[in-house]
Design a protein around this motif. Sequence first.
Motif, short mmCIF file in Angstrom:
data_model
loop_
_atom_site.label_atom_id
_atom_site.label_comp_id
_atom_site.label_asym_id
_atom_site.label_seq_id
_atom_site.Cartn_x
_atom_site.Cartn_y
_atom_site.Cartn_z
N GLY A 1 5.89 11.62 -9.69
CA GLY A 1 5.19 12.36 -10.09
C GLY A 1 5.38 13.50 -9.17
N ALA A 2 5.82 14.04 -8.37
CA ALA A 2 5.96 15.52 -8.12
C ALA A 2 7.01 16.43 -8.45
N THR A 3 7.50 16.26 -9.84
CA THR A 3 8.56 16.48 -10.73
C THR A 3 7.97 17.11 -11.40
N ILE A 4 6.79 17.59 -11.88
CA ILE A 4 6.55 18.38 -12.11
C ILE A 4 5.89 19.39 -12.16
N ALA A 5 6.47 19.76 -10.39
CA ALA A 5 6.70 21.09 -10.06
C ALA A 5 7.03 21.94 -10.85
N PHE A 6 8.38 21.06 -11.34
CA PHE A 6 9.34 21.82 -11.83
C PHE A 6 9.35 21.86 -13.97
N LYS A 7 8.40 21.63 -13.66
CA LYS A 7 8.42 20.97 -15.13
C LYS A 7 7.35 21.89 -15.64
N ASP A 8 7.04 22.41 -16.93
CA ASP A 8 5.77 23.47 -17.89
C ASP A 8 4.80 21.19 -17.98
N TYR A 9 4.35 20.55 -16.59
CA TYR A 9 3.76 19.85 -17.68
C TYR A 9 2.52 19.95 -18.95
N SER A 10 2.48 18.57 -19.73
CA SER A 10 1.62 17.99 -20.05
C SER A 10 1.34 16.86 -20.70
N PRO A 11 0.25 16.18 -20.81
CA PRO A 11 -0.50 15.03 -20.48
C PRO A 11 -0.28 14.77 -21.93
N MET A 12 0.14 15.36 -22.98
CA MET A 12 0.54 14.44 -24.71
C MET A 12 2.02 14.10 -23.70
N TYR B 1 0.67 -1.06 0.00
CA TYR B 1 0.63 0.10 0.28
C TYR B 1 0.67 1.16 0.25
N TYR B 2 1.78 1.29 1.03
CA TYR B 2 2.62 2.47 0.76
C TYR B 2 3.76 2.34 -0.25
N VAL B 3 4.11 1.65 -0.87
CA VAL B 3 5.17 1.63 -1.94
C VAL B 3 4.20 2.12 -3.24
N ILE B 4 3.07 1.04 -3.51
CA ILE B 4 2.00 2.38 -4.65
C ILE B 4 1.69 3.54 -4.17
N PHE B 5 1.17 3.56 -3.19
CA PHE B 5 0.21 4.64 -3.20
C PHE B 5 0.56 6.08 -2.21
N HIS B 6 2.18 5.90 -1.92
CA HIS B 6 2.73 6.97 -1.06
C HIS B 6 4.37 7.59 -1.90
N TYR B 7 5.14 6.13 -1.94
CA TYR B 7 6.22 6.71 -2.82
C TYR B 7 6.46 5.94 -4.11
N ALA B 8 5.76 5.58 -4.90
CA ALA B 8 5.17 5.87 -6.31
C ALA B 8 5.66 6.62 -6.62
N PRO B 9 3.91 7.48 -6.39
CA PRO B 9 3.93 8.33 -7.18
C PRO B 9 4.14 10.11 -6.63
N MET B 10 5.40 9.57 -5.69
CA MET B 10 6.17 10.50 -5.36
C MET B 10 7.39 11.26 -6.84
N ASN C 1 3.78 23.01 0.19
CA ASN C 1 2.52 22.29 2.04
C ASN C 1 3.46 21.49 2.63
N SER C 2 4.07 20.44 1.78
CA SER C 2 4.37 19.51 2.08
C SER C 2 5.74 19.37 2.68
N VAL C 3 6.81 20.82 2.37
CA VAL C 3 8.21 20.54 2.74
C VAL C 3 8.39 21.51 4.01
N VAL C 4 7.26 22.38 4.06
CA VAL C 4 7.04 23.38 5.40
C VAL C 4 6.41 22.18 6.40
N ASN C 5 5.57 20.99 6.22
CA ASN C 5 5.10 20.38 7.48
C ASN C 5 5.91 19.03 7.68
#
Length: 320
Positions: free
Chosen positions: A55-66, A44-53, A296-300
């Motif tokens: 995706g946080a790289t899109i915060a430094f990108k101009d993300y486009s689904p295409m 559960y933690y690997v699939i839903f908590h660690y693997a999605p991390m 928000n996560s970094v401050v927490n």
Amino acid sequence: MAKTIPIESAQAPSASRSALMRRIVRDFALNKYLYVMMVPVLAYYVIFHYAPMYGATIAFKDYSPMKGILGSEWVGFAHFKDFFSTYYFWRILRNTVVISLCTLLFEFPAPIILALLINEVRRQKFKRFVQTVTYMPYFISLVVVCGMIKEFTNSGGVINVMLTAFGYSGDTMLQKPELFRPIYVLSEIWQRIGWESIIYIAALTSIDPEQYEAARIDGASRLKQLIYITVPGIMPTIAIMFILRMGNMLNVGFEKIILLYNPAIYETADVISSFVYRKGLLEFGWSYSSAVGLFNSVVNLFLLVAANYISRRVSSNSLW
């Protein structure tokens, strides 16, 4: 002249590694069912908590689904700069901190006080009745709870009718920005006080009854027993729960806020999580909302580490 290494010294690390492996294998053999039970939790933690991390790289990108995450262009800290320079930054940061502090100040001690009061009750039937009544709101769906709050606080609601007798104008309470925070905090207390008191009631059962007997022999009143035995006995639990609460300081429950707020009260009700929801899902600003959520996560994380450090230095109670 070449330095020779004794055979015993060369074989020592190898022997220690083999001994460690034997202990690990033996532990797996003795507790194999416990390890099997642990697999779903780890998955559960690997699939839903660690693997999605990732995706946080899109915060430094101009993300486009295409283009996908890998194909999107890097923009560095551009989204963070936009967020820090926007008009909404100080408003949502202020609202998040104020609501979190009010919740911490009023909602956090409420289950502790309830647990202490229940512990003083001697009639078991009355104690079970109080526990059942206070637990029940926690199991009500949040959508239903918010519907009840809206119904009770509208112009013809029960709470409005009662307050009208004390001079209240009778207007819909959720249309007034100054009333949102009290409504939110009071509803949090009502919904969570019974459920969260379970932890402290369990901690109270671990206190040695002989301490109370010795205190009564010495002439200590019930108030002094509460101050000098009961509260110190559950203080480690309170410290751990406080540290965990600090780790979620800025994670104000956006589900309830989204279900309760409206544009008329954005001034006091809009928080970081609701802002992320609007920007990410309603306005399709995935990269921008990810940058706000990462902030928000970094401050927490900083608040969690700081609270754990302070608690360890002050009371020797900590998570690590």
